[in-house]
Design a protein around this motif. Sequence first.
Motif, mmCIF file in Angstrom:
data_model
loop_
_atom_site.group_PDB
_atom_site.id
_atom_site.type_symbol
_atom_site.label_atom_id
_atom_site.label_comp_id
_atom_site.label_asym_id
_atom_site.label_seq_id
_atom_site.Cartn_x
_atom_site.Cartn_y
_atom_site.Cartn_z
ATOM 1 N N GLU A 164 0.664 -1.304 0.039
ATOM 2 C CA GLU A 164 0.104 0.097 -0.003
ATOM 3 C C GLU A 164 0.897 1.065 -0.063
ATOM 4 O O GLU A 164 2.066 1.433 0.684
ATOM 5 N N ARG A 165 0.550 2.161 -0.814
ATOM 6 C CA ARG A 165 1.250 3.394 -0.768
ATOM 7 C C ARG A 165 0.623 4.598 -0.329
ATOM 8 O O ARG A 165 -0.731 4.682 -0.665
ATOM 9 N N ASP A 166 0.962 5.635 0.265
ATOM 10 C CA ASP A 166 0.192 6.974 0.521
ATOM 11 C C ASP A 166 -0.180 7.492 -0.698
ATOM 12 O O ASP A 166 0.381 7.668 -1.499
ATOM 13 N N SER A 167 -1.512 8.053 -0.652
ATOM 14 C CA SER A 167 -2.361 8.744 -1.851
ATOM 15 C C SER A 167 -1.699 10.096 -2.099
ATOM 16 O O SER A 167 -1.838 10.279 -3.285
ATOM 17 N N VAL A 168 -1.118 10.486 -1.244
ATOM 18 C CA VAL A 168 -0.466 11.849 -1.473
ATOM 19 C C VAL A 168 1.026 11.804 -2.048
ATOM 20 O O VAL A 168 1.556 12.205 -2.963
ATOM 21 N N THR A 169 1.742 11.114 -1.059
ATOM 22 C CA THR A 169 3.385 11.120 -1.055
ATOM 23 C C THR A 169 3.750 9.832 -2.151
ATOM 24 O O THR A 169 4.978 10.017 -2.809
ATOM 25 N N GLY A 170 3.010 8.814 -2.160
ATOM 26 C CA GLY A 170 3.427 7.783 -2.688
ATOM 27 C C GLY A 170 4.364 6.707 -2.176
ATOM 28 O O GLY A 170 4.746 5.879 -2.632
ATOM 29 N N GLU A 171 4.722 7.137 -1.003
ATOM 30 C CA GLU A 171 5.579 6.297 -0.115
ATOM 31 C C GLU A 171 4.774 5.026 0.531
ATOM 32 O O GLU A 171 3.662 5.321 0.751
ATOM 33 N N PRO A 172 5.595 3.808 0.592
ATOM 34 C CA PRO A 172 4.778 2.594 1.103
ATOM 35 C C PRO A 172 4.559 3.108 2.559
ATOM 36 O O PRO A 172 5.279 3.702 3.283
ATOM 37 N N THR A 173 3.403 2.631 2.737
ATOM 38 C CA THR A 173 2.972 2.779 4.328
ATOM 39 C C THR A 173 3.336 1.922 5.205
ATOM 40 O O THR A 173 3.193 1.898 6.509
ATOM 41 N N GLY A 174 3.749 0.564 4.613
ATOM 42 C CA GLY A 174 4.336 -0.581 5.623
ATOM 43 C C GLY A 174 3.086 -1.680 5.689
ATOM 44 O O GLY A 174 2.937 -2.741 6.514
ATOM 45 N N TRP A 175 2.019 -1.411 4.863
ATOM 46 C CA TRP A 175 0.872 -2.200 4.838
ATOM 47 C C TRP A 175 0.728 -2.989 3.694
ATOM 48 O O TRP A 175 0.817 -2.268 2.625
ATOM 49 N N ILE A 176 0.639 -4.287 3.730
ATOM 50 C CA ILE A 176 0.879 -5.096 2.470
ATOM 51 C C ILE A 176 -0.605 -5.822 2.579
ATOM 52 O O ILE A 176 -1.058 -6.571 3.498
ATOM 53 N N THR A 177 -1.308 -5.672 1.200
ATOM 54 C CA THR A 177 -2.802 -6.381 1.124
ATOM 55 C C THR A 177 -2.490 -7.421 0.183
ATOM 56 O O THR A 177 -1.547 -7.754 -0.336
ATOM 57 N N ASP A 178 -3.529 -8.339 -0.036
ATOM 58 C CA ASP A 178 -3.759 -9.440 -0.755
ATOM 59 C C ASP A 178 -2.492 -10.547 -0.541
ATOM 60 O O ASP A 178 -2.163 -11.040 -1.322
ATOM 61 N N PHE A 179 -2.255 -10.626 0.702
ATOM 62 C CA PHE A 179 -1.191 -11.555 1.121
ATOM 63 C C PHE A 179 -1.209 -12.968 0.716
ATOM 64 O O PHE A 179 -0.493 -13.500 0.135
#
Length: 573
Positions: A164-179
């Motif tokens: 998952e990436r921050d919608s504003v900065t595009g940086e990864p948040t540390g959260w992974i979906t569809d694992f």
Amino acid sequence: MLDTLYTGGKIRTFDPEQPWAEALGVTGDTITYVGPSADAPAARHTVQLEGRLVTPGVADTHNHLLLGFDDLAVSLDQVESLDVVRSRIAEFAETHPELEWICAENALYSVVEGRRPNADDLVGVTDKPVFITTYDQHSVWLNRPALAKLGILNGAEIAWGKPERDSVTGEPTGWITDFYTSAMTISGLAELQRDIPMYSPDRRYRKVTNSLDMAARFGITTVVEPQVPLAELDLFARANDEGKLTSRTIAAIYHPVGADGDFRARITEAIAETPQHERFKLGPVKLYADDVIEPHTAAMLEDYANRPGHRGHTSLEPTEFTKLFIELDRLGYLVHTHAIGDWGTRLTLDSIEAAQRANGTRSRHGIVHVECLAPDDLPRFAELGVVAAMQPRHASPDLVAGTWMENVGEQRWDRAWRYRSLIESGAKVTFSSDWQVGEMDPLVGVYSAMTRARLDGSDGWTQGERLDLDRTLHAYTQAGAFAFHQENKLGMLRAGYLADLVVWSGDLYAMEPAEILQQSADLTVVRGEAIHDSHGEQGGPQAAPHAANASDWSVGESSCGDAAQGIPHQHNS
């Protein structure tokens, strides 16, 4: 002469011709007497029941043996506070300086109020990379050192999930979906085994054998591992070679949604090459129609209550999913499909109906979870002959209060886990634990089915879907045997059937639900052999004393076709 006679208690047979009996006799691996105690033949050994209840052995039709607790990971089971998460991880990292990675399991989505957890929540805990799975295994939470080590900070993609990436900065948040769906692919599992120590073959094997030990202790005589990658079938061969397959084990082969005909050929090849016998069979092919509700990734017919304009997504474009399903059915595979949202469930029902039309079949395909079911789709399970493989514990407020309820919205709560309505419609419903998403102990599931409440008895909800004890036990026994074409030899206590049974610690029928939670399996028998014997009554393995731990109270899927391929694919009229 009988080998073993069970007498002096209550025997619930689930045989419609003789529902109850006073005594049951076993010769070799087969039940040879069911009837009055006074008429029972002589026996070499007698188990005096002293008023206890005997039932068929439990068939846990959805139990992730491969996901059992890891002894080198932090348990976050039931932890509701971020401060506790941080302190447990910090303490574990400090006391295990030899570990390169700190792994943790069973995090709750709601551990941070109002949003998903992120890497910033773990700043200052440890300099080591941290890898945390959620309680349902569908998401992963990473800290910044883990993001850096995996290359995600620099834009790298991973094969075992979607960062998952921050919608504003595009940086990864540390959260992974569809694992979980990605982790069981060939590339996903290979990357996990390369990078994350918790996925090494030896640690995965310890999970399997520890889970099987628990299954025996909990009265489970048949366990279905619902999602086995082809690359990990050898773990079960090893368990068999080492005498660790105590309960009957059915392994469902995971079919990634994007896999092609070459992969299906590999499934057929694996079935042909894998030794199968009474204790081990290759079972269903497992598909995913959608993901899960908590991160808004299950497919819903209408918008999520707290995310307007968003309905989640199906695993494949619906037309492609149906084409795949028709192909698997044509090839003779029994398919069990993970479907949680009401759209995911409808897509699966539509695909089963399309397969019946296209192939002229009527097979016992299963839909697993069925957490949210639209009213128009409820009668289709019985009409299409579909088995609903459900987990009553999942309906408990302990697990769904907060994120699940808020995402779905109160106006749809009456669609949640409608197992009573399905049973009364004529559908076959099997119950299971979904270990280690829910506790493995089937009596926790029994309590949950009867109360729809927390384990402390509070906050019962959607009470119209509660079940009585008898229908609940039927879903854990006879229905499970039916789902896997074993109803002519398992699932009831009848002369000529295999001797798979449980002696419970008391008469469950004489108890209130809260009392049932305090009971246990005294004796678990498979093919006449005691695989768990808490009092040494039958000369089987006695339960070793153990301290209560997260493994005991954790909140932490289709049978391959033709008769030569394990469990037979049958076209039922």
